[in-house]
Design a protein around this motif. Structure first.
Motif, short mmCIF file in Angstrom:
data_model
loop_
_atom_site.label_atom_id
_atom_site.label_comp_id
_atom_site.label_asym_id
_atom_site.label_seq_id
_atom_site.Cartn_x
_atom_site.Cartn_y
_atom_site.Cartn_z
N ILE A 57 0.89 -1.28 0.04
CA ILE A 57 0.33 0.24 0.35
C ILE A 57 0.74 1.34 0.21
O ILE A 57 0.10 2.43 -0.97
N GLY A 58 2.30 1.02 0.54
CA GLY A 58 3.09 2.27 1.08
C GLY A 58 4.14 2.46 -0.13
O GLY A 58 3.63 4.14 -0.91
N LEU A 59 3.85 1.73 -0.56
CA LEU A 59 4.68 1.96 -2.49
C LEU A 59 3.52 2.77 -3.33
O LEU A 59 4.67 3.25 -4.40
N SER A 60 2.68 2.09 -3.09
CA SER A 60 1.46 2.99 -4.37
C SER A 60 0.67 3.84 -3.96
O SER A 60 0.38 4.65 -4.34
N THR A 61 0.70 5.01 -2.91
CA THR A 61 -0.02 5.82 -2.00
C THR A 61 1.13 6.51 -1.31
O THR A 61 0.21 7.70 -1.49
N LEU A 62 1.98 6.42 -1.14
CA LEU A 62 2.49 7.59 0.05
C LEU A 62 3.78 8.36 -0.75
O LEU A 62 4.06 9.98 0.16
N ARG A 63 4.08 8.57 -2.06
CA ARG A 63 3.85 10.05 -2.42
C ARG A 63 3.35 10.51 -3.12
O ARG A 63 3.30 11.60 -4.10
N LEU A 64 1.50 9.74 -2.89
CA LEU A 64 0.56 10.89 -3.36
C LEU A 64 0.50 11.93 -2.35
O LEU A 64 1.13 11.41 -0.75
N ARG A 65 -0.55 12.73 -2.20
CA ARG A 65 -1.56 12.73 -1.23
C ARG A 65 -2.32 12.46 -0.47
O ARG A 65 -2.74 11.08 -0.32
N GLU A 66 -2.28 12.92 1.21
CA GLU A 66 -2.82 12.08 2.19
C GLU A 66 -4.45 10.97 1.68
O GLU A 66 -4.45 10.40 1.83
N ASP A 67 -5.30 12.00 1.02
CA ASP A 67 -6.69 11.91 0.78
C ASP A 67 -6.41 10.47 -0.27
O ASP A 67 -7.41 9.57 0.45
N TYR A 68 -5.72 9.86 -0.90
CA TYR A 68 -5.20 8.69 -1.82
C TYR A 68 -4.91 7.52 -0.51
O TYR A 68 -5.47 6.39 -1.01
N LEU A 69 -4.48 7.98 0.29
CA LEU A 69 -3.79 6.70 1.01
C LEU A 69 -5.43 6.68 2.28
O LEU A 69 -6.05 4.94 2.45
N ALA A 70 -6.18 7.42 1.99
CA ALA A 70 -7.07 6.77 3.16
C ALA A 70 -8.28 6.40 2.06
O ALA A 70 -8.63 5.21 2.31
N ILE A 71 -8.53 6.50 0.92
CA ILE A 71 -9.73 6.18 0.04
C ILE A 71 -9.03 4.48 -0.43
O ILE A 71 -9.04 3.52 -0.37
N VAL A 72 -7.28 4.56 -0.39
CA VAL A 72 -6.98 3.15 -1.10
C VAL A 72 -7.18 2.39 0.42
O VAL A 72 -7.32 0.96 0.05
#
Length: 396
Positions: free
Chosen positions: A90-105
């Motif tokens: 999950i971190g590899l795919s989302t942590l470079r994006l905005r925080e809301d993307y992590l919540a959605i994913v």
């Protein structure tokens, strides 16, 4: 003359002790589960709405490996590792994006894992089992455990040690943490006194909330023959105590201070030469591993696991506990879990005698009340019971 042996063998007492043991195990498991969220969100600022996915993988991995004869400790560690690997993906795919993307994913991944487990055949030893049927009949800890008197006292002593440390930390916080110091100004003096009174009240209530499960646990460990329940209580409490101890050490280490800096302003941490992405990934993986261990304990407590045991509501219960106790505070997270389950149990028995509603409406009413209490807490003390305002991550 009071006969203690007769009292401890009274069916009503045994029934209450068994219920409190179950409640203590549930509280310890969800406190452990919430500590994973507190590390990710309270300490690092990562918004995770799918923490239950890590719990699901931890539970199913532990159960499936134990069904193949893998020792329970090894199976539990493997479950934690698989949960950590999910955090890595999950971190590899989302942590470079905005925080809301992590919540959605994360919330999407949690539902995806639950649906996959529900609709796929599970690789059980004899023949594949449909996921919707769940898993039963797997090995449980301490099933054949038959301790002698010395071992019983050792177990009671371990429980007493953990509770003693809890009381020491609690009253150290009550006595030394007096908040605002008065410097001759009347408003500061009143605020300091009010803060101290509030801490004393919290200390007294928490002392009672800790003593009740401790007394039940001591009776269960010494007097019960069913060590699947009382023994699991001791294991859960010891695992929780160990994880809290290590998290406290990590929070005070340079690693923990970097996580707090990332939570406050990751651009500043990056400007100071810190690899923000790597630190976030570590927090996501470690929090996921802790949630995976809680999944293993949950599977042992329930003696069976079904996909519908891992609904999104489980994640939001953890959010309630972290917010209630105070984000960024490990002991506050545990207190939040204690208050949450104390409220749940008290209203389960008290409200039916006060509110004339059927079971379905009463359940909805209980949820409504805890929502109202949370709103009042957010107005009166937005940082939570033990939280600090300067570490508040809501609304940033």
């Amino acid at each position: 003359m009071l006969d203690l042996n007769a009292l401890m063998n009274d069916p009503a007492i045994i029934g209450w002790v068994a219920y409190i043991l179950f409640l203590t195990v549930s509280t310890a498991i969800f406190a452990l589960f919430s500590l994973g969220l507190n590390l990710q969100w309270g300490l690092t600022g990562l918004i995770n709405f799918g923490l239950v996915a890590f719990m699901t993988l931890g539970a199913y991995t532990t159960v499936l490996l134990s069904m193949y004869g893998v020792p329970l400790i090894v199976a539990t560690l493997a479950g934690a590792l698989v949960a950590a690997l999910l955090g890595w993906l999950i971190g590899l795919s989302t942590l470079r994006l905005r925080e809301d993307y992590l919540a959605i994913v994360t919330i999407g991944v949690s539902e995806l894992i639950r649906l996959v487990v529900n609709n796929q055949d599970l690789p059980t030893p004899n023949t594949p089992t449909p996921g919707a049927f769940g898993l039963q009949g797997y090995p449980l800890p301490l099933t054949d455990f038959n301790p002698d008197t010395v071992m019983k006292w050792i177990m009671v002593g371990l429980l007493t040690l953990v509770v003693g440390v809890c009381y020491w930390k609690l009253w150290k916080w009550v006595i030394k943490g007096r908040g605002v110091r008065s410097e001759g100004r009347e408003d500061k003096k009143k605020l300091s006194i009010l803060n101290l009174v509030m801490r004393i009240i919290i200390g007294l209530v928490t002392t009672l909330l800790i003593f009740v499960p401790y007394a039940s646990g001591a009776i269960g460990l010494y007097n019960f023959t069913d060590y699947e329940k009382s023994g699991l209580m001791l294991i859960s409490v010891l695992v929780l105590a160990f994880v809290v101890w290590r998290l406290e050490v990590l929070a005070r280490s340079p690693w923990g201070r970097v996580l707090k800096a990332i939570r406050e302003d990751e651009e500043v941490a990056r400007a100071l030469g810190k690899n923000v992405f790597w630190y976030k990934l570590q927090a996501l993986m470690l929090g996921g591993a802790i949630a995976g261990i809680s999944g293993a304990l949950y599977a042992w407590q329930q003696t069976s696991v079904y996909p519908n045991d891992f609904q999104p509501q489980t994640t939001f219960d953890a959010w309630i506990m972290v917010i209630l106790g105070g984000a960024g505070n490990n002991f506050g997270t545990i207190l939040g879990a204690v208050v949450f389950f104390a409220y749940d149990s008290a209203t389960r028995f008290v409200l039916p005698k006060i509110v004339p509603l059927d079971d379905v409406r009463l359940s909805a009413f209980r949820i409504m009340v805890i929502g109202l209490l949370l709103m009042i807490l957010m107005i009166w003390r937005p940082q939570g019971i033990l939280g600090k305002k300067e570490e508040l991550t809501l609304g940033k």
